[in-house]
Design a protein around this motif. Structure first.
Motif, PDB file in Angstrom:
ATOM      1  N   PHE A  35       0.798  -1.236   0.007  1.00  0.00           N
ATOM      2  CA  PHE A  35       0.120  -0.104  -0.014  1.00  0.00           C
ATOM      3  C   PHE A  35       0.840   1.220   0.033  1.00  0.00           C
ATOM      4  CE2 PHE A  35      -2.579  -3.329   2.027  1.00  0.00           C
ATOM      5  CZ  PHE A  35      -3.638  -3.139   1.422  1.00  0.00           C
ATOM      6  N   ASP A  36       0.379   2.309  -0.799  1.00  0.00           N
ATOM      7  CA  ASP A  36       0.933   3.620  -0.605  1.00  0.00           C
ATOM      8  C   ASP A  36      -0.045   4.303   0.523  1.00  0.00           C
ATOM      9  OD1 ASP A  36       2.902   3.086  -2.477  1.00  0.00           O
ATOM     10  OD2 ASP A  36       1.512   4.114  -4.133  1.00  0.00           O
ATOM     11  N   SER A  37       0.819   4.724   1.476  1.00  0.00           N
ATOM     12  CA  SER A  37      -0.038   5.336   2.649  1.00  0.00           C
ATOM     13  C   SER A  37       0.744   6.566   3.232  1.00  0.00           C
ATOM     14  CB  SER A  37       0.175   4.274   3.831  1.00  0.00           C
ATOM     15  OG  SER A  37      -0.493   2.916   3.472  1.00  0.00           O
ATOM     16  N   ALA A  38      -0.338   7.589   3.635  1.00  0.00           N
ATOM     17  CA  ALA A  38       0.039   8.575   4.507  1.00  0.00           C
ATOM     18  C   ALA A  38      -0.791   9.002   5.590  1.00  0.00           C
ATOM     19  CB  ALA A  38      -0.014   9.749   3.575  1.00  0.00           C
ATOM     20  N   LEU A  39       0.029   9.515   6.498  1.00  0.00           N
ATOM     21  CA  LEU A  39      -0.490  10.022   7.672  1.00  0.00           C
ATOM     22  C   LEU A  39      -0.900  11.570   7.512  1.00  0.00           C
ATOM     23  CD1 LEU A  39      -1.385   8.608  10.607  1.00  0.00           C
ATOM     24  CD2 LEU A  39       0.931   9.768  11.345  1.00  0.00           C
ATOM     25  N   LEU A  40      -2.111  11.803   7.802  1.00  0.00           N
ATOM     26  CA  LEU A  40      -2.778  13.265   7.425  1.00  0.00           C
ATOM     27  C   LEU A  40      -3.348  13.894   8.839  1.00  0.00           C
ATOM     28  CD1 LEU A  40      -5.056  12.010   4.670  1.00  0.00           C
ATOM     29  CD2 LEU A  40      -2.615  12.768   4.508  1.00  0.00           C
ATOM     30  N   SER A  41      -2.907  15.111   9.032  1.00  0.00           N
ATOM     31  CA  SER A  41      -3.288  15.787  10.036  1.00  0.00           C
ATOM     32  C   SER A  41      -4.583  16.804   9.420  1.00  0.00           C
ATOM     33  CB  SER A  41      -2.283  16.951  10.803  1.00  0.00           C
ATOM     34  OG  SER A  41      -1.246  16.181  11.015  1.00  0.00           O
ATOM     35  N   GLY A  42      -5.597  16.739  10.036  1.00  0.00           N
ATOM     36  CA  GLY A  42      -6.908  17.638   9.623  1.00  0.00           C
ATOM     37  C   GLY A  42      -6.803  19.038  10.374  1.00  0.00           C
ATOM     38  N   ARG A  43      -7.346  20.148   9.744  1.00  0.00           N
ATOM     39  CA  ARG A  43      -7.856  21.209  10.365  1.00  0.00           C
ATOM     40  C   ARG A  43      -8.759  21.041  11.457  1.00  0.00           C
ATOM     41  NH1 ARG A  43      -5.038  25.099   7.974  1.00  0.00           N
ATOM     42  NH2 ARG A  43      -4.521  24.824   5.719  1.00  0.00           N
ATOM     43  N   ASP A  44      -9.413  19.787  11.610  1.00  0.00           N
ATOM     44  CA  ASP A  44     -10.115  19.632  12.751  1.00  0.00           C
ATOM     45  C   ASP A  44      -9.490  19.084  14.025  1.00  0.00           C
ATOM     46  OD1 ASP A  44      -9.535  17.166  12.026  1.00  0.00           O
ATOM     47  OD2 ASP A  44     -11.896  16.695  11.463  1.00  0.00           O
TER      48      ASP A  44
END
Length: 355
Positions: A35-44
């Motif tokens: 898998f190509d994966s990324a950890l994301l930070s949301g503005r929430d």
């Protein structure tokens, strides 16, 4: 070429309505991932993970996992003492699809690091028991496999015969597994809801407690021993703590037959590796499996552990089986929110779930 974390962040924004990504980074637990994966930070203030399969096998697994996660409704999840991932949205990409999940905290552990006693080991036992005490009706309603004890027995027999048909299975193991399969006393059990692909890599842990379980692509009703064979690879005191907690939660006895079936499943993982090598036409995998089978024969004949049935001789200690499985090449590494390490989940029926 692997997709960048920025590309994945853009996909996530299109997959989840209203999601505003404020930060992103590539995310992998190590090794080559499917898998190509990324950890994301949301503005929430929340954290998310996005995954895109990079092979047909990974796409099939992701689809099965999605069906299972949808089956695990809020009501069902409320019965579990740990978190389960939630798929928040999806977006098409390059002939496949990206899925966005909530990110669950916790860390992975190595099986040898589970300490003796009732702490983490007890939490593991309670967690597995919670899965096995779920009501079974939701599984069938979701179109997932519901197997009787007889069907579990039949699928095991079929696996043994498929391995024997390769001509590469040592006769000592063939006879030993056939005798165990023929021992009717081993196959008298009540099927339960099982994860079906559970290993130590499935667990996220904090403060000696299981806080999340990942990898649900093989969710079904089947033999509970399938979820517990890997416990026997822990320190003996940790195994005792985990099985004791499991038995007390389910209010059942982990009897001799239960343990013997679990050990049989562990040995049969080597046969599955052999069949996997044949399926993907990999001589490297097949050669590795043959070497593992030869080692299994040698260890069986020099080990005086519990027999698989009244007809079989001494069996290989479960930690020896796991040690051999740990060195299989290629797909033994864990990846982000995918099948957690090990070989692919066992399929006991002819129909795989589809999204």
């Amino acid at each position: 070429m692997a997709r960048s974390h920025l590309t994945l962040a853009a996909l996530a924004s299109s997959a989840v309505a209203g999601l505003e990504v404020s930060g992103a980074r590539s995310f992998s637990l190590g090794g080559a991932s499917e898998f190509d994966s990324a950890l994301l930070s949301g503005r929430d203030g929340q954290t998310y993970i996005i995954r895109v399969p990079t092979s047909q096998a990974a796409e099939t697994e992701q689809s099965a996992d999605l069906v299972s996660l949808r089956a695990l409704t809020t009501g069902i999840r409320s019965r579990l003492p740990f978190d389960v991932p939630t798929c928040l949205g999806q977006a098409p990409v390059g002939g496949t699809r990206a899925l966005v999940y909530d990110f669950l905290g916790g860390h992975h552990i190595d099986i040898e690091d589970v300490p003796p006693g009732d702490g983490l080991a007890g939490s593991i036992g309670h967690a597995i028991a919670a899965i096995h005490t779920l009501p079974t009706n939701f599984v069938g309603e979701a179109g997932l496999p519901v197997l009787s004890a007889a069907e579990c027995h039949t699928s095991t027999t079929s696996l043994i015969e498929s391995a024997a048909a390769t001509g590469l299975l040592p006769s000592a193991l063939r006879d030993r597994w056939r005798e165990a399969s023929a021992d009717e006393s081993l196959w008298q059990f009540q099927p339960t809801v099982i994860n079906g692909a559970l290993t130590v890599d499935s667990l996220l842990v904090e403060d000696e407690s299981v806080v999340a379980v990942l990898g649900w692509s093989a969710l079904r009703v089947g033999d509970p021993a399938r979820d517990l064979h890997w416990l026997l690879a822990m320190n003996s005191d940790a195994t005792e703590g985990a099985l004791g907690a499991y038995a007390s939660t389910r209010q059942v006895a982990t009897d001799r037959q239960f343990t013997q079936r679990a050990m049989l499943y562990a040995e049969l993982e080597v046969a599955r590796w052999l069949l996997h090598g044949r399926e993907v036409r990999s001589q490297t995998i097949m050669d590795d499996a043959v070497a593992m089978l030869d080692g299994l024969v040698d260890r069986v004949h020099t080990n005086s552990a519990t027999p698989l049935s009244t007809a079989t001789g001494p069996i290989l200690a479960i930690d020896d089986v796991e040690a051999m499985l740990d060195r299989t090449p290629g797909d033994r590494s864990s990846d982000d929110y995918g099948h957690a390490g090990g070989m692919k989940p066992v399929v006991d029926d002819e129909n795989s779930p589809a999204s």
